[in-house]
Design a protein around this motif. Structure first.
Motif, PDB file in Angstrom:
ATOM      1  N   PHE A  93      32.178  27.676  40.796  1.00 14.51           N
ATOM      2  CA  PHE A  93      32.919  28.893  41.097  1.00 14.51           C
ATOM      3  C   PHE A  93      34.350  28.589  41.511  1.00 14.51           C
ATOM      4  O   PHE A  93      34.619  27.599  42.190  1.00 14.51           O
ATOM      5  CB  PHE A  93      32.232  29.666  42.222  1.00 14.51           C
ATOM      6  N   LYS A 101      49.867  41.491  44.180  1.00 15.80           N
ATOM      7  CA  LYS A 101      49.096  42.733  44.200  1.00 15.80           C
ATOM      8  C   LYS A 101      48.589  43.058  45.598  1.00 15.80           C
ATOM      9  O   LYS A 101      48.470  44.225  45.956  1.00 15.80           O
ATOM     10  CB  LYS A 101      47.890  42.588  43.278  1.00 15.80           C
ATOM     11  N   GLY A 104      47.527  44.185  51.697  1.00 21.11           N
ATOM     12  CA  GLY A 104      47.162  44.032  53.102  1.00 21.11           C
ATOM     13  C   GLY A 104      46.270  45.128  53.641  1.00 21.11           C
ATOM     14  O   GLY A 104      46.250  45.372  54.842  1.00 21.11           O
ATOM     15  N   GLN A 260      35.744  40.837  46.309  1.00 16.97           N
ATOM     16  CA  GLN A 260      36.359  41.194  45.025  1.00 16.97           C
ATOM     17  C   GLN A 260      35.993  42.613  44.636  1.00 16.97           C
ATOM     18  O   GLN A 260      36.821  43.382  44.155  1.00 16.97           O
ATOM     19  CB  GLN A 260      35.907  40.221  43.937  1.00 16.97           C
ATOM     20  N   CYS A 263      38.057  45.133  46.697  1.00 20.14           N
ATOM     21  CA  CYS A 263      39.527  45.150  46.615  1.00 20.14           C
ATOM     22  C   CYS A 263      39.977  46.284  45.708  1.00 20.14           C
ATOM     23  O   CYS A 263      39.615  46.319  44.536  1.00 20.14           O
ATOM     24  CB  CYS A 263      40.059  43.828  46.086  1.00 20.14           C
ATOM     25  N   GLY A 266      42.723  45.062  42.683  1.00 23.85           N
ATOM     26  CA  GLY A 266      42.433  44.139  41.589  1.00 23.85           C
ATOM     27  C   GLY A 266      43.132  42.806  41.753  1.00 23.85           C
ATOM     28  O   GLY A 266      43.380  42.109  40.776  1.00 23.85           O
ATOM     29  N   ILE A 269      40.378  37.571  41.586  1.00 21.39           N
ATOM     30  CA  ILE A 269      39.755  37.151  40.331  1.00 21.39           C
ATOM     31  C   ILE A 269      38.759  36.055  40.664  1.00 21.39           C
ATOM     32  O   ILE A 269      39.110  35.058  41.293  1.00 21.39           O
ATOM     33  CB  ILE A 269      40.801  36.598  39.351  1.00 21.39           C
ATOM     34  N   PHE A 270      37.518  36.246  40.238  1.00 25.35           N
ATOM     35  CA  PHE A 270      36.463  35.293  40.554  1.00 25.35           C
ATOM     36  C   PHE A 270      35.760  34.918  39.265  1.00 25.35           C
ATOM     37  O   PHE A 270      35.619  35.744  38.365  1.00 25.35           O
ATOM     38  CB  PHE A 270      35.471  35.957  41.523  1.00 25.35           C
ATOM     39  N   SER A 278      36.626  32.460  30.754  1.00 28.01           N
ATOM     40  CA  SER A 278      36.522  33.297  31.946  1.00 28.01           C
ATOM     41  C   SER A 278      37.900  33.759  32.406  1.00 28.01           C
ATOM     42  O   SER A 278      38.923  33.179  32.043  1.00 28.01           O
ATOM     43  CB  SER A 278      35.825  32.527  33.066  1.00 28.01           C
ATOM     44  N   GLU A 279      37.893  34.793  33.214  1.00 28.16           N
ATOM     45  CA  GLU A 279      39.155  35.355  33.714  1.00 28.16           C
ATOM     46  C   GLU A 279      39.906  34.322  34.539  1.00 28.16           C
ATOM     47  O   GLU A 279      41.122  34.200  34.439  1.00 28.16           O
ATOM     48  CB  GLU A 279      38.884  36.582  34.594  1.00 28.16           C
ATOM     49  N   TYR A 282      41.810  31.957  32.494  1.00 24.52           N
ATOM     50  CA  TYR A 282      43.007  32.576  31.930  1.00 24.52           C
ATOM     51  C   TYR A 282      44.130  32.564  32.969  1.00 24.52           C
ATOM     52  O   TYR A 282      45.287  32.246  32.653  1.00 24.52           O
ATOM     53  CB  TYR A 282      42.720  34.009  31.491  1.00 24.52           C
ATOM     54  N   VAL A 283      43.773  32.901  34.203  1.00 29.30           N
ATOM     55  CA  VAL A 283      44.792  32.924  35.258  1.00 29.30           C
ATOM     56  C   VAL A 283      45.361  31.527  35.470  1.00 29.30           C
ATOM     57  O   VAL A 283      46.579  31.332  35.540  1.00 29.30           O
ATOM     58  CB  VAL A 283      44.173  33.471  36.562  1.00 29.30           C
ATOM     59  N   LYS A 287      49.232  31.733  34.552  1.00 32.01           N
ATOM     60  CA  LYS A 287      50.004  32.265  35.678  1.00 32.01           C
ATOM     61  C   LYS A 287      50.560  31.123  36.505  1.00 32.01           C
ATOM     62  O   LYS A 287      50.083  29.991  36.422  1.00 32.01           O
ATOM     63  CB  LYS A 287      49.096  33.140  36.557  1.00 32.01           C
ATOM     64  N   PHE A 305      48.212  33.323  43.034  1.00 34.73           N
ATOM     65  CA  PHE A 305      49.150  33.434  41.921  1.00 34.73           C
ATOM     66  C   PHE A 305      49.974  34.696  42.056  1.00 34.73           C
ATOM     67  O   PHE A 305      49.692  35.559  42.892  1.00 34.73           O
ATOM     68  CB  PHE A 305      48.426  33.382  40.570  1.00 34.73           C
ATOM     69  N   ASP A 307      52.345  37.685  39.726  1.00 36.60           N
ATOM     70  CA  ASP A 307      52.416  38.297  38.393  1.00 36.60           C
ATOM     71  C   ASP A 307      53.495  37.646  37.535  1.00 36.60           C
ATOM     72  O   ASP A 307      54.524  37.248  38.029  1.00 36.60           O
ATOM     73  CB  ASP A 307      52.735  39.795  38.527  1.00 36.60           C
TER      74      ASP A 307
END
Lengths: 307, 230
Positions: A93, A101, A104, A260, A263, A266, A269-270, A278-279, A282-283, A287, A305, A307
């Motif tokens: 994981f 994003k 707080g 997650q 939130c 968004g 990302i897990f 997997s997402e 990609y990150v 990123k 990360f 944007d």
């Protein structure tokens, strides 16, 4: 050879004591007043002689789970379901958090407290949302007690910190009784029954991600999350250390961790680091990511990360 | 063991040599080659390319290469006045820019005044959205309308770096659509109240000053008049 011998002696001793405890329980059962703090003699003896999680047989784990459920029933008057969810094959994981994003809101914190049966009203929160000066990454000037009327505050950004599930975890090395270790899916877990509460791991952790139960968790019965896992959110005793475990009770069956899911932005990302589609992969590939205190060589599996 | 390894290393070299020999042999008989042209050299291509195919009208968005399979949570069911054609079936479309009354949203704070309804909504098929190129898009795939301007975000959303996935990290990817989180008529996210700060550890008093201010550690540290602290 001598090890083997001592093991067999140890086991026969345990069988004998178990039988003795059974006889004791039969006697205690006839008495009207609950002895052993409401527990049976059998359960008390069972927890006293309970072995380390990794050394227990399946039967012994089943017994321990039965004790956990009965204890929760006595303590909170709730029928919890405790399981021993094994790690999945070919899964490690990882977590990524988008600090552009995160606003707080602390929705992740409250979801985590509810999901993981954390003590209410004390400082026991796995996630610490740091309010940071814009343009700075100085953690010493961060503020996690921030309480304005509305967030985000102008000129601030928010950096949630929780257990990084390090691949080279200093807390595991610090534990003198090996009550904490890294599972095959990369999650650092604690055997709450084996922990002696010395808190060496808390000082070893550079992220302040480990927390000590100064009291037995106080949770209203109706707020108990009944879906629990042995190496996860089962009710903990007083005097042991606990930490974020990426919601093993959820993630090991394919669900998202509670933070997650909660939130609203968004930002979280897990996913499985071993799955190239997997997402999280990609990150990491696309990123600008960084990790906290990377220079310490703890190899966190938690990335931030933008944007 | 070692001998077999060196043999294995030799094998490609032998194959290469054999291949070269075969190529030389094939070059030797020149009878099969195309005839030499009048200018004295062979045409470079035996099969010259035909005329360029007519590209036709530009195709709509067909997705990203290597994009994962994603299913989008339906948005239509969440719309309070859907289907729009219930009212609009018997109304001719009025393209004039004007302020609309309820049940339409009174506010359109998106695109800094460049937009009006028909930039995104289909004037003829009222139950659908429309792209700028005139393609009809279902309300469930509003992302294809949003992605026309917010291309980077749309790519991130498709690959999972933006937006929210439903419940699972594993298995089929079901994701929320753009409009589940962003109000398309007023997309700015307003500040809101946070959840409460962490409690004080059982048995302890709260710090007089929240944050990093603390009583002076050394006697020569200046003392703040108001709080009595540094």
């Amino acid at each position: 050879m001598s090890n083997l011998q001592s093991e067999t002696i140890d086991q026969s001793r345990r069988r004998f004591l178990g039988a003795a405890a059974g006889a004791g329980a039969a006697v205690a059962g006839t008495a009207a007043a609950p002895a052993w703090g409401g527990s049976t003699l059998m359960d008390t003896m069972g927890s006293f002689f309970q072995n380390h999680y990794q050394r227990m047989s399946d039967e012994e784990i089943a017994d321990a789970i039965g004790r956990i459920e009965r204890r929760a029933k006595r303590r909170y008057d709730v029928d919890i379901i405790c399981r021993d969810q094994p790690p999945q094959e070919d899964v490690v994981f990882g977590y990524a958090l988008n600090i552009s994003k995160c606003q707080g809101y602390r929705d992740c914190v409250s979801a985590c407290v509810r999901e993981n049966n954390l003590d209410r009203g004390s400082q026991m929160e796995y996630i610490r949302v740091l309010e940071m000066e814009e343009g700075s990454r100085n953690l010493e000037h961060s503020e996690h007690y921030y309480d304005p009327d509305t967030v985000p505050v102008e000129g601030k950004y928010y950096l949630p910190v929780q257990c990084m599930q390090c691949d080279n975890p200093p807390c595991v090395k610090a534990c003198p009784v090996e009550a904490t270790w890294m599972e095959p899916d990369g999650i650092v877990v604690v055997d709450y029954d084996w922990c002696i509460g010395c808190r060496y791991c808390m000082t070893a952790c550079p992220y302040q991600a480990r927390h000590f139960n100064w009291r037995e968790p106080q949770i209203p019965s109706e707020d108990i999350n009944r879906n629990t896992n042995y190496l996860g959110n089962r009710p903990r005793p007083r005097g042991v250390v606990e930490k974020c475990h990426f919601c093993t009770q959820r993630t090991r069956e394919g669900r998202q961790p509670a933070c997650q899911e909660a939130c609203p932005t968004g930002a979280r990302i897990f996913g499985n680091l071993l799955d190239p589609s997997s997402e999280i992969r990609y990150v990491l590939a696309n990123k600008k990511v960084f990790r906290l205190k990377e220079e310490l060589g703890t190899e966190p599996k938690f990335w931030y990360f933008t944007d | 063991m070692r001998g077999s390894q060196s043999e294995r290393r030799l094998l490609p070299a032998i194959a290469l040599a054999a291949g070269l020999g075969a190529a030389l042999l094939a070059l030797a008989p020149a009878a099969d080659l195309p005839p030499i042209s009048e200018e004295g050299h062979r045409s470079l291509r035996e099969h010259p390319p035909g005329p360029e195919p007519d590209p036709g009208p530009p195709a709509g968005f067909t997705g990203y290469p290597d994009a994962p399979q994603v299913s989008v949570v339906s948005r239509r069911e969440a719309l309070s006045h859907y289907p729009c054609a219930d009212c609009h079936a018997h109304m001719p479309a009025n393209p004039e820019r004007r302020k609309l009354s309820a049940p339409h949203p009174g506010l359109l704070d998106h695109g800094e005044g460049r937009f009006w309804c028909l930039e995104c909504h289909d004037a003829d098929r009222r139950n659908e959205l429309a792209t700028l190129a005139g393609d009809t898009v279902s309300f469930d795939r509003a992302d294809q309308v949003c992605g026309q301007c917010h291309g980077d975000t749309h790519r991130d959303w498709t690959f999972g770096a933006h937006g929210k996935r439903v419940e699972k990290w594993q298995g089929e990817r079901r994701v929320y659509s753009c409009a589940h989180c962003h109000n398309p008529h007023d997309p700015a996210v307003r500040p809101r109240a946070p959840e409460g700060p962490p409690g004080i550890r059982a048995g302890l008093e709260p710090m007089p000053d929240k944050g990093r201010k603390h009583p002076p550690v050394y006697p020569w540290q200046p003392v703040d008049e108001e709080s009595g602290h540094e």
